[in-house]
Design a protein around this motif. Structure first.
Motif, PDB file in Angstrom:
ATOM      1  N   PHE A   1       0.800  -1.224   0.000  1.00 49.54           N
ATOM      2  CA  PHE A   1       0.000   0.000   0.000  1.00 49.54           C
ATOM      3  C   PHE A   1       0.835   1.277   0.000  1.00 49.54           C
ATOM      4  CE2 PHE A   1      -2.415   3.283   2.259  1.00 49.54           C
ATOM      5  CZ  PHE A   1      -3.536   3.345   1.461  1.00 49.54           C
ATOM      6  N   ASN A   2       1.962   1.294   0.712  1.00 46.00           N
ATOM      7  CA  ASN A   2       2.765   2.514   0.849  1.00 46.00           C
ATOM      8  C   ASN A   2       3.291   3.064  -0.463  1.00 46.00           C
ATOM      9  OD1 ASN A   2       2.359   2.809   3.545  1.00 46.00           O
ATOM     10  ND2 ASN A   2       4.284   1.878   4.158  1.00 46.00           N
ATOM     11  N   ARG A   3       3.160   2.337  -1.546  1.00 45.58           N
ATOM     12  CA  ARG A   3       3.620   2.853  -2.838  1.00 45.58           C
ATOM     13  C   ARG A   3       2.848   4.104  -3.261  1.00 45.58           C
ATOM     14  NH1 ARG A   3       0.281  -1.295  -3.946  1.00 45.58           N
ATOM     15  NH2 ARG A   3      -1.214  -1.055  -5.616  1.00 45.58           N
ATOM     16  N   ILE A   4       1.679   4.342  -2.660  1.00 43.69           N
ATOM     17  CA  ILE A   4       0.905   5.542  -3.019  1.00 43.69           C
ATOM     18  C   ILE A   4       1.584   6.819  -2.556  1.00 43.69           C
ATOM     19  CG2 ILE A   4      -1.287   4.293  -2.986  1.00 43.69           C
ATOM     20  CD1 ILE A   4      -1.928   5.921  -0.395  1.00 43.69           C
ATOM     21  N   PHE A   5       2.596   6.719  -1.697  1.00 44.65           N
ATOM     22  CA  PHE A   5       3.266   7.901  -1.178  1.00 44.65           C
ATOM     23  C   PHE A   5       4.429   8.354  -2.057  1.00 44.65           C
ATOM     24  CE2 PHE A   5       1.477   5.821   2.681  1.00 44.65           C
ATOM     25  CZ  PHE A   5       0.397   6.677   2.784  1.00 44.65           C
ATOM     26  N   ASP A   6       4.529   7.803  -3.231  1.00 40.02           N
ATOM     27  CA  ASP A   6       5.560   8.220  -4.173  1.00 40.02           C
ATOM     28  C   ASP A   6       5.456   9.735  -4.408  1.00 40.02           C
ATOM     29  OD1 ASP A   6       7.558   8.110  -6.124  1.00 40.02           O
ATOM     30  OD2 ASP A   6       6.102   7.749  -7.719  1.00 40.02           O
ATOM     31  N   GLY A   7       6.562  10.430  -4.264  1.00 40.98           N
ATOM     32  CA  GLY A   7       6.577  11.868  -4.512  1.00 40.98           C
ATOM     33  C   GLY A   7       6.554  12.732  -3.263  1.00 40.98           C
ATOM     34  N   ILE A   8       6.353  12.139  -2.096  1.00 42.67           N
ATOM     35  CA  ILE A   8       6.339  12.931  -0.862  1.00 42.67           C
ATOM     36  C   ILE A   8       7.773  13.350  -0.526  1.00 42.67           C
ATOM     37  CG2 ILE A   8       5.941  12.879   1.630  1.00 42.67           C
ATOM     38  CD1 ILE A   8       3.559  11.172   1.157  1.00 42.67           C
ATOM     39  N   ARG A   9       7.910  14.618  -0.177  1.00 37.88           N
ATOM     40  CA  ARG A   9       9.215  15.161   0.210  1.00 37.88           C
ATOM     41  C   ARG A   9       9.179  15.596   1.668  1.00 37.88           C
ATOM     42  NH1 ARG A   9       7.393  17.379  -4.245  1.00 37.88           N
ATOM     43  NH2 ARG A   9       6.885  19.390  -3.309  1.00 37.88           N
ATOM     44  N   VAL A  10      10.163  15.157   2.449  1.00 38.96           N
ATOM     45  CA  VAL A  10      10.310  15.636   3.815  1.00 38.96           C
ATOM     46  C   VAL A  10      10.990  16.995   3.726  1.00 38.96           C
ATOM     47  CG1 VAL A  10      11.375  15.241   6.063  1.00 38.96           C
ATOM     48  CG2 VAL A  10      10.454  13.310   4.760  1.00 38.96           C
ATOM     49  N   VAL A  11      10.364  18.022   4.285  1.00 35.47           N
ATOM     50  CA  VAL A  11      10.855  19.392   4.175  1.00 35.47           C
ATOM     51  C   VAL A  11      11.543  19.840   5.460  1.00 35.47           C
ATOM     52  CG1 VAL A  11      10.173  21.786   3.772  1.00 35.47           C
ATOM     53  CG2 VAL A  11       9.041  19.950   2.522  1.00 35.47           C
ATOM     54  N   ALA A  12      10.962  19.523   6.612  1.00 35.01           N
ATOM     55  CA  ALA A  12      11.513  20.041   7.868  1.00 35.01           C
ATOM     56  C   ALA A  12      11.067  19.185   9.042  1.00 35.01           C
ATOM     57  CB  ALA A  12      11.051  21.482   8.090  1.00 35.01           C
TER      58      ALA A  12
ATOM     59  N   GLU B   1       5.835  17.709   1.855  1.00 33.22           N
ATOM     60  CA  GLU B   1       5.104  18.281   0.730  1.00 33.22           C
ATOM     61  C   GLU B   1       4.807  17.186  -0.274  1.00 33.22           C
ATOM     62  OE1 GLU B   1       6.955  22.810   0.696  1.00 33.22           O
ATOM     63  OE2 GLU B   1       7.388  21.470  -0.982  1.00 33.22           O
ATOM     64  N   LEU B   2       3.718  17.381  -1.003  1.00 30.40           N
ATOM     65  CA  LEU B   2       3.333  16.458  -2.059  1.00 30.40           C
ATOM     66  C   LEU B   2       2.702  17.254  -3.192  1.00 30.40           C
ATOM     67  CD1 LEU B   2       2.810  13.538  -3.136  1.00 30.40           C
ATOM     68  CD2 LEU B   2       0.589  13.669  -1.980  1.00 30.40           C
ATOM     69  N   ASP B   3       3.237  17.086  -4.396  1.00 28.96           N
ATOM     70  CA  ASP B   3       2.628  17.678  -5.588  1.00 28.96           C
ATOM     71  C   ASP B   3       1.492  16.764  -6.015  1.00 28.96           C
ATOM     72  OD1 ASP B   3       4.554  19.725  -5.615  1.00 28.96           O
ATOM     73  OD2 ASP B   3       5.944  18.471  -6.766  1.00 28.96           O
ATOM     74  N   ILE B   4       0.291  17.308  -6.033  1.00 27.46           N
ATOM     75  CA  ILE B   4      -0.891  16.488  -6.334  1.00 27.46           C
ATOM     76  C   ILE B   4      -0.899  16.147  -7.818  1.00 27.46           C
ATOM     77  CG2 ILE B   4      -3.403  16.396  -6.290  1.00 27.46           C
ATOM     78  CD1 ILE B   4      -3.214  18.448  -3.950  1.00 27.46           C
ATOM     79  N   ASP B   5      -0.988  14.855  -8.085  1.00 29.90           N
ATOM     80  CA  ASP B   5      -0.921  14.319  -9.441  1.00 29.90           C
ATOM     81  C   ASP B   5      -2.204  13.533  -9.744  1.00 29.90           C
ATOM     82  OD1 ASP B   5       0.118  13.665 -11.902  1.00 29.90           O
ATOM     83  OD2 ASP B   5       1.776  12.472 -11.128  1.00 29.90           O
TER      84      ASP B   5
ATOM     85  N   ALA C   1     -11.409  21.378  -1.093  1.00 30.25           N
ATOM     86  CA  ALA C   1     -10.810  20.459  -2.062  1.00 30.25           C
ATOM     87  C   ALA C   1      -9.471  20.987  -2.584  1.00 30.25           C
ATOM     88  CB  ALA C   1     -11.767  20.240  -3.229  1.00 30.25           C
ATOM     89  N   ALA C   2      -8.615  20.049  -2.955  1.00 29.97           N
ATOM     90  CA  ALA C   2      -7.346  20.380  -3.613  1.00 29.97           C
ATOM     91  C   ALA C   2      -7.367  19.751  -4.999  1.00 29.97           C
ATOM     92  CB  ALA C   2      -6.184  19.848  -2.797  1.00 29.97           C
ATOM     93  N   LYS C   3      -6.633  20.362  -5.917  1.00 32.53           N
ATOM     94  CA  LYS C   3      -6.664  19.930  -7.315  1.00 32.53           C
ATOM     95  C   LYS C   3      -5.286  19.537  -7.830  1.00 32.53           C
ATOM     96  CE  LYS C   3     -10.553  22.967  -8.349  1.00 32.53           C
ATOM     97  NZ  LYS C   3     -10.784  23.529  -7.058  1.00 32.53           N
ATOM     98  N   LYS C   4      -5.289  18.829  -8.928  1.00 29.80           N
ATOM     99  CA  LYS C   4      -4.056  18.428  -9.601  1.00 29.80           C
ATOM    100  C   LYS C   4      -3.210  19.671  -9.883  1.00 29.80           C
ATOM    101  CE  LYS C   4      -2.388  16.199 -13.783  1.00 29.80           C
ATOM    102  NZ  LYS C   4      -2.769  15.548 -15.040  1.00 29.80           N
ATOM    103  N   GLY C   5      -1.904  19.532  -9.644  1.00 25.01           N
ATOM    104  CA  GLY C   5      -0.988  20.633  -9.889  1.00 25.01           C
ATOM    105  C   GLY C   5      -0.709  21.481  -8.662  1.00 25.01           C
ATOM    106  N   GLU C   6      -1.558  21.390  -7.649  1.00 21.42           N
ATOM    107  CA  GLU C   6      -1.315  22.128  -6.408  1.00 21.42           C
ATOM    108  C   GLU C   6      -0.334  21.337  -5.542  1.00 21.42           C
ATOM    109  OE1 GLU C   6      -5.643  24.367  -6.129  1.00 21.42           O
ATOM    110  OE2 GLU C   6      -5.268  22.663  -4.802  1.00 21.42           O
ATOM    111  N   THR C   7       0.334  22.031  -4.646  1.00 23.92           N
ATOM    112  CA  THR C   7       1.256  21.377  -3.722  1.00 23.92           C
ATOM    113  C   THR C   7       0.647  21.379  -2.335  1.00 23.92           C
ATOM    114  OG1 THR C   7       3.174  22.036  -5.028  1.00 23.92           O
ATOM    115  CG2 THR C   7       3.584  21.433  -2.731  1.00 23.92           C
ATOM    116  N   LEU C   8       0.601  20.197  -1.760  1.00 20.14           N
ATOM    117  CA  LEU C   8       0.057  19.992  -0.429  1.00 20.14           C
ATOM    118  C   LEU C   8       1.192  20.087   0.583  1.00 20.14           C
ATOM    119  CD1 LEU C   8      -2.662  19.055   0.859  1.00 20.14           C
ATOM    120  CD2 LEU C   8      -1.817  16.729   0.624  1.00 20.14           C
ATOM    121  N   VAL C   9       1.014  20.920   1.620  1.00 18.12           N
ATOM    122  CA  VAL C   9       1.959  20.996   2.731  1.00 18.12           C
ATOM    123  C   VAL C   9       1.325  20.254   3.898  1.00 18.12           C
ATOM    124  CG1 VAL C   9       3.177  22.507   4.344  1.00 18.12           C
ATOM    125  CG2 VAL C   9       2.892  23.206   1.956  1.00 18.12           C
ATOM    126  N   ILE C  10       2.061  19.293   4.437  1.00 21.38           N
ATOM    127  CA  ILE C  10       1.554  18.433   5.503  1.00 21.38           C
ATOM    128  C   ILE C  10       2.389  18.685   6.754  1.00 21.38           C
ATOM    129  CG2 ILE C  10       1.016  16.057   6.161  1.00 21.38           C
ATOM    130  CD1 ILE C  10       1.650  15.569   2.970  1.00 21.38           C
TER     131      ILE C  10
END
Length: 144
Positions: free
Chosen positions: A24-35, A45-49, A98-107
């Motif tokens: 299941f964890n493969r869905i987290f592809d693209g997540i970046r640890v920022v701080a 952060e995650l760029d919504i694709d 809602a968030a859309k494709k192309g936006e960047t999510l900060v977690i």
């Protein structure tokens, strides 16, 4: 500063392992640890694709729920007292916008309270472009 950099690299390595599996964890592809500003905190952060979207072309609620679980668990791992094992006992997410494709999510995830047998964690999801609050999450874990 060097210890902080090593922590961020270790957390990024943990996240990067997910996409290399068939689990299941493969869905987290693209997540970046920022701080990680302090023990018990992590920011990613995650760029919504396309793969993160529901049929309405907005970020899938299940993705936010899974991120609440996984990223808050990483925040728990940054505490000085790390549990050897943990298991989720309660998890909730409030969806605000809602968030859309192309936006960047900060977690932003943090440990609210670390007890002997329970950890209480919280997560905020924001749109990086305008800092708008998109969702909040709460996660309680049993520690052993």
């Amino acid at each position: 500063m060097n210890a902080s950099r090593n922590l961020l690299r270790t957390l990024q390595d943990l996240i990067t392992l997910g996409p290399k599996t068939e689990k299941f964890n493969r869905i987290f592809d693209g997540i970046r640890v920022v701080a990680s500003r302090k023990p018990g905190h992590i920011q990613c952060e995650l760029d919504i694709d396309e793969k993160h979207l529901n049929r309405n072309d907005t970020l899938h609620g299940g993705m936010l729920t899974s991120l609440t679980d996984s990223v808050s668990t990483l925040a728990l791992e940054t505490n000085e007292r790390k549990p050897s094992k943990s298991a989720s006992v309660e998890l909730s997410v409030s969806f605000l916008k809602a968030a859309k494709k192309g936006e960047t999510l900060v977690i932003d995830a943090e440990t609210v309270k670390l007890g002997r047998t329970l950890a209480f964690l919280s997560v905020e999801f924001r749109n990086k472009q305008n800092n708008e609050l998109l969702a909040t999450g709460k996660h309680t874990k049993f520690l052993s």
